[in-house]
Scaffold this motif. Structure first.
Motif, PDB file in Angstrom:
ATOM      1  N   TRP A   6       1.041  -1.165  -0.120  1.00  0.00           N
ATOM      2  CA  TRP A   6      -0.165  -0.197  -0.172  1.00  0.00           C
ATOM      3  C   TRP A   6       1.185   1.130  -0.369  1.00  0.00           C
ATOM      4  O   TRP A   6       0.085   2.170  -0.471  1.00  0.00           O
ATOM      5  CB  TRP A   6      -1.284  -0.449   1.243  1.00  0.00           C
ATOM      6  N   THR A  11      -1.701   3.597  -1.724  1.00  0.00           N
ATOM      7  CA  THR A  11      -3.063   3.315  -1.670  1.00  0.00           C
ATOM      8  C   THR A  11      -2.624   3.880   0.231  1.00  0.00           C
ATOM      9  O   THR A  11      -3.939   4.575   0.933  1.00  0.00           O
ATOM     10  CB  THR A  11      -3.324   2.149  -1.299  1.00  0.00           C
ATOM     11  N   ARG A 272     -11.186  -0.883 -13.303  1.00  0.00           N
ATOM     12  CA  ARG A 272     -11.142  -1.562 -11.714  1.00  0.00           C
ATOM     13  C   ARG A 272     -11.101  -0.722 -10.353  1.00  0.00           C
ATOM     14  O   ARG A 272     -10.641  -0.724  -9.598  1.00  0.00           O
ATOM     15  CB  ARG A 272     -10.452  -2.566 -12.229  1.00  0.00           C
ATOM     16  N   MET A 273      -9.462   0.481 -11.072  1.00  0.00           N
ATOM     17  CA  MET A 273      -8.799   1.052 -10.644  1.00  0.00           C
ATOM     18  C   MET A 273     -10.003   2.494  -9.289  1.00  0.00           C
ATOM     19  O   MET A 273      -9.999   2.248  -8.170  1.00  0.00           O
ATOM     20  CB  MET A 273      -7.572   2.036 -10.813  1.00  0.00           C
ATOM     21  N   GLN A 276     -12.319   0.513  -7.535  1.00  0.00           N
ATOM     22  CA  GLN A 276     -10.549   0.136  -5.733  1.00  0.00           C
ATOM     23  C   GLN A 276     -11.001   1.444  -4.735  1.00  0.00           C
ATOM     24  O   GLN A 276     -11.014   1.446  -4.288  1.00  0.00           O
ATOM     25  CB  GLN A 276      -9.324   0.388  -6.078  1.00  0.00           C
ATOM     26  N   TYR A 277     -10.753   2.439  -6.467  1.00  0.00           N
ATOM     27  CA  TYR A 277     -10.436   3.741  -5.073  1.00  0.00           C
ATOM     28  C   TYR A 277     -12.308   4.238  -4.517  1.00  0.00           C
ATOM     29  O   TYR A 277     -11.790   4.729  -3.259  1.00  0.00           O
ATOM     30  CB  TYR A 277     -10.678   5.264  -6.743  1.00  0.00           C
ATOM     31  N   ILE A 280     -12.241   2.421  -1.255  1.00  0.00           N
ATOM     32  CA  ILE A 280     -11.144   2.989  -0.147  1.00  0.00           C
ATOM     33  C   ILE A 280     -11.644   3.963   0.239  1.00  0.00           C
ATOM     34  O   ILE A 280     -12.197   4.050   1.921  1.00  0.00           O
ATOM     35  CB  ILE A 280      -9.499   2.962  -0.755  1.00  0.00           C
TER      36      ILE A 280
END
Length: 348
Positions: A6, A11, A272-273, A276-277, A280
């Protein structure tokens, strides 16, 4: 190992920064709620939209249960007995603001028009008046007002000084004769606009009195102040979303190039990113919101009257976070992935 990963791909910093942003939003929301409560307490339980009136026929008695309205309301009668404390008769229908209680309980609907004589006193009432007004008998506390004795069912007061500390409330139906001065908290504006009350389909003329607002709401202009806070937070959220997102996508450009070179389309990588963002930031905000809400309700004993407003504000703030995050993702796509896609097309 996961934390190191991360840290390498950005991340970890994204989590830390959105945790801080979430704490800022939740704290501002809690501050706003506490300011609303303080405003009501410093006005002696009067809403900012309350209005003062007198009856044109002051000899007329009103059964407030028969008031024709489908909205909740609270009616106060300012008894003005010239005591060192403020005394009022009260009646409310459906719901009302419940002040912080030091001991006992606040009024309930069963305390009205049921032959009861009950009172709720501020925490300072009785400390500077004679024993004939507030006294103990048979393990219970009693309050004498207008020649009648009321059982004290509760003491109200906040952790900071306010007007309710010196306020004495009694159930309105226990008082035989009222001074002709009333204050009403209600969202039903017809009474004030029409200069009349509708009671059991009968019109009763009133004279609305223009009284200067008092207390902290007027003194520091709290409404404008709170709007300024939320505008500032929205600006911080917008700028930080753009910067955080750009930083995170830039840190992962190498990963994107590797995946693209292995035949995965940029659109799939981008989706996909983006997911994920959003996961989060949603996890960060949810964690802070739930944790702080439990803390405020259990530890600080947040007033139940504000729980709905507090929750709605949290949901609205989450909506703004998602909106600004989607905007920042779109900006990152145009500034990063589209040029990469053009390079990929020319290469092929």
């Amino acid at each position: 190992m996961q934390i190191r990963q991360w840290q390498r791909d950005g991340t970890l910093w994204l989590i830390v920064l959105y945790l801080l942003i979430s704490i800022l939003i939740v704290s501002a929301n809690y501050y706003q709620i506490k300011q609303q409560e303080m405003g009501i307490l410093t006005r002696g339980l009067y809403d900012p939209t309350s209005f003062t009136f007198t009856l044109q026929d002051s000899s007329r008695s009103i059964d407030w249960r028969q008031l024709d309205t489908n909205k909740p309301f609270t009616i106060f009668n300012e008894l003005d007995t010239k005591e060192q404390y403020a005394d009022r008769a009260i009646y409310f229908k459906d719901e009302t603001f419940v002040p912080p209680m030091v001991s006992g309980r606040y009024f309930t609907s069963s305390d009205f028009y049921n032959g009861e004589q009950v009172a709720v006193l501020g925490q300072e009432v009785g400390k500077r008046v004679g024993k004939e007004d507030v006294f103990q008998k048979g393990g219970k506390e009693y309050f004498r007002l207008a020649g009648k004795t009321f059982e004290v069912i509760g003491r109200m007061g906040a952790s900071y000084p306010s007007e309710v500390d010196e306020l004495a409330l009694v159930n309105m139906d226990a008082i035989d004769r009222f001074p002709n001065l009333y204050v009403m908290n209600t969202e039903d504006n017809r009474f004030q606009q029409d200069q009349a009350l509708s009671v059991n389909q009968n019109q009763i003329s009133i004279q609305v009195i223009d009284r200067d607002d008092h207390g902290i709401q007027r003194y520091i202009g709290i409404n404008s102040y709170q709007r300024g806070i939320w505008i500032t937070i929205a600006g911080i959220l917008l700028v930080s979303s753009l910067l955080f997102n750009q930083y995170w996508f830039n840190k992962r450009k190498t990963e994107v190039l590797i995946l693209w070179q292995h035949g995965i389309s940029l659109s799939k990588i981008y989706i996909r990113m983006a997911v994920q963002y959003l996961l989060i930031i949603s996890a960060c905000y949810t964690l802070v919101s739930i944790g702080s809400s439990v803390l405020f309700v259990v530890w600080d004993k947040m007033n139940p009257n504000f729980l709905t407003s507090y929750t709605l504000q949290l949901l609205m703030a989450y909506g703004w976070i998602l909106l600004f995050s989607l905007l920042s993702i779109w900006v990152s796509k145009r500034n990063g992935l589209k040029p990469m896609a053009r390079k990929g097309t020319s290469r092929s």
